[in-house]
Design an enzyme around this catalytic site. Structure first.
Site, mmCIF file in Angstrom:
data_model
loop_
_atom_site.group_PDB
_atom_site.id
_atom_site.type_symbol
_atom_site.label_atom_id
_atom_site.label_comp_id
_atom_site.label_asym_id
_atom_site.label_seq_id
_atom_site.Cartn_x
_atom_site.Cartn_y
_atom_site.Cartn_z
ATOM 1 N N ARG A 87 0.819 -1.211 0.000
ATOM 2 C CA ARG A 87 0.000 0.000 0.000
ATOM 3 C C ARG A 87 0.851 1.257 0.000
ATOM 4 O O ARG A 87 0.331 2.358 0.024
ATOM 5 C CB ARG A 87 -0.883 -0.015 1.234
ATOM 6 C CG ARG A 87 -2.317 -0.505 0.855
ATOM 7 C CD ARG A 87 -3.235 -0.028 1.809
ATOM 8 N NE ARG A 87 -4.611 -0.038 1.821
ATOM 9 C CZ ARG A 87 -5.459 -1.038 1.906
ATOM 10 N NH1 ARG A 87 -5.069 -2.267 1.805
ATOM 11 N NH2 ARG A 87 -6.732 -0.825 2.058
ATOM 12 N N ARG A 151 -18.933 -2.630 7.587
ATOM 13 C CA ARG A 151 -17.632 -2.542 8.259
ATOM 14 C C ARG A 151 -17.530 -1.173 8.901
ATOM 15 O O ARG A 151 -17.927 -0.183 8.287
ATOM 16 C CB ARG A 151 -16.516 -2.678 7.217
ATOM 17 C CG ARG A 151 -15.989 -4.077 7.052
ATOM 18 C CD ARG A 151 -15.121 -4.209 5.842
ATOM 19 N NE ARG A 151 -14.007 -3.252 5.763
ATOM 20 C CZ ARG A 151 -13.122 -3.249 4.777
ATOM 21 N NH1 ARG A 151 -13.213 -4.127 3.799
ATOM 22 N NH2 ARG A 151 -12.141 -2.374 4.756
HETATM 23 P P1 AMP Z 1 -8.810 -3.269 3.208
HETATM 24 O O1 AMP Z 1 -9.734 -4.350 3.636
HETATM 25 O O2 AMP Z 1 -7.744 -3.740 2.260
HETATM 26 O O3 AMP Z 1 -9.527 -2.053 2.683
HETATM 27 O O4 AMP Z 1 -8.005 -2.790 4.522
HETATM 28 C C1 AMP Z 1 -8.664 -2.254 5.634
HETATM 29 C C2 AMP Z 1 -7.697 -1.447 6.473
HETATM 30 O O5 AMP Z 1 -6.640 -2.297 6.956
HETATM 31 C C3 AMP Z 1 -6.967 -0.324 5.739
HETATM 32 O O6 AMP Z 1 -7.734 0.869 5.665
HETATM 33 C C4 AMP Z 1 -5.722 -0.147 6.597
HETATM 34 O O7 AMP Z 1 -6.000 0.558 7.788
HETATM 35 C C5 AMP Z 1 -5.397 -1.605 6.979
HETATM 36 N N1 AMP Z 1 -4.495 -2.213 5.972
HETATM 37 C C6 AMP Z 1 -4.802 -3.173 5.070
HETATM 38 N N2 AMP Z 1 -3.736 -3.461 4.314
HETATM 39 C C7 AMP Z 1 -2.727 -2.659 4.734
HETATM 40 C C8 AMP Z 1 -1.373 -2.459 4.327
HETATM 41 N N3 AMP Z 1 -0.842 -3.149 3.299
HETATM 42 N N4 AMP Z 1 -0.628 -1.561 5.014
HETATM 43 C C9 AMP Z 1 -1.136 -0.858 6.049
HETATM 44 N N5 AMP Z 1 -2.420 -0.971 6.465
HETATM 45 C C10 AMP Z 1 -3.207 -1.862 5.817
#
Ligand code: AMP
Length: 204
Positions: A87, A151
């Site tokens: 990310r 969520r």
């Molecule tokens: P997602 O389900 O991929 O949208 O992830 C939900 C949340 O998890 C994000 O908004 C971040 O706070 C955290 N997160 C997920 N992947 C990462 C990553 N690669 N690096 C840092 N935080 C992450």
């Protein structure tokens, strides 16, 4: 084959990942799913991640890299699909040091539709199914019967921060992987089945 799914929150990475997983037999590694699992289990990682996720910020790289290297090791470091990782550039550089990435699929969606997609999204906490309220007549999950919920980080204020974080930290990865000759753009504005047909062409 080792791939990365790139795209803003709400671009449809999770939806495409489900289909890719079935047709191409790749291990699905979603950092968001791993963090949510830790939060449900109330582990140390989960408690720490929660404080960042609730604000729409990235979990610190040190913690994220640790959970990813464990997941990669479990996958034998091959035949995996990363969803939500890397990310930022720092994570991409760290990843390049441990595995070889073959293709990066960038699911492109206009910013104007992302907000509606995310805020209307409902998830099944049991089986992970995602639907949009526009297509739902009940909050009972059609797959497993559990109650579909929003969520907590899909609420408007948090989504705004997540989109900002995407623009500032994640979008530069498009150039990073373009330079490496690994980037494939896919139009994520259409119906998921049409998007998947494009994804399939890239992977076959
Ligand atoms: P997602 O389900 O991929 O949208 O992830 C939900 C949340 O998890 C994000 O908004 C971040 O706070 C955290 N997160 C997920 N992947 C990462 C990553 N690669 N690096 C840092 N935080 C992450």
């Amino acid at each position: 084959m080792n791939i990365i799914l790139l795209g803003a929150p709400g671009a449809g990475k999770g939806t495409q990942a489900q289909q890719i997983k079935e047709q191409f037999n790749l291990k699905h590694i979603s950092t968001g799913d791993i963090f949510r699992y830790h939060m449900r289990q109330q582990t140390e990682v989960g408690m720490l991640a929660k404080s960042y996720i609730q604000k729409g910020q990235l979990v610190p790289d040190e913690v994220t890299l640790k959970i990813v290297s464990i997941a990669l090791e479990e996958a034998g470091n091959q035949n995996f699909m990363l969803d939500g990782f890397p990310r930022n550039i720092n994570q991409a550089i760290a990843l390049d040091k441990i595995v070889k990435i073959d293709k990066v699929i960038n699911i492109a969606v206009d910013t104007s539709v992302l907000m509606d997609r995310i805020c209307g999204r409902r998830n099944c906490p049991e089986c992970g199914r995602t639907d949009h309220i526009a297509h739902m007549t009940t909050d009972v999950c059609p797959t497993c019967g559990a109650k579909m919920v929003q969520r907590s980080d899909d609420k408007e204020e948090t989504v705004k921060s997540r989109l900002q974080v995407y623009n500032n930290e994640t979008a530069p990865l498009i150039e990073y992987y373009k330079k490496e000759g690994k980037l494939f753009d896919v139009n994520g504005m259409s119906d998921p089945s049409i998007v998947f047909a494009e994804v399939k062409k890239v992977l076959e």
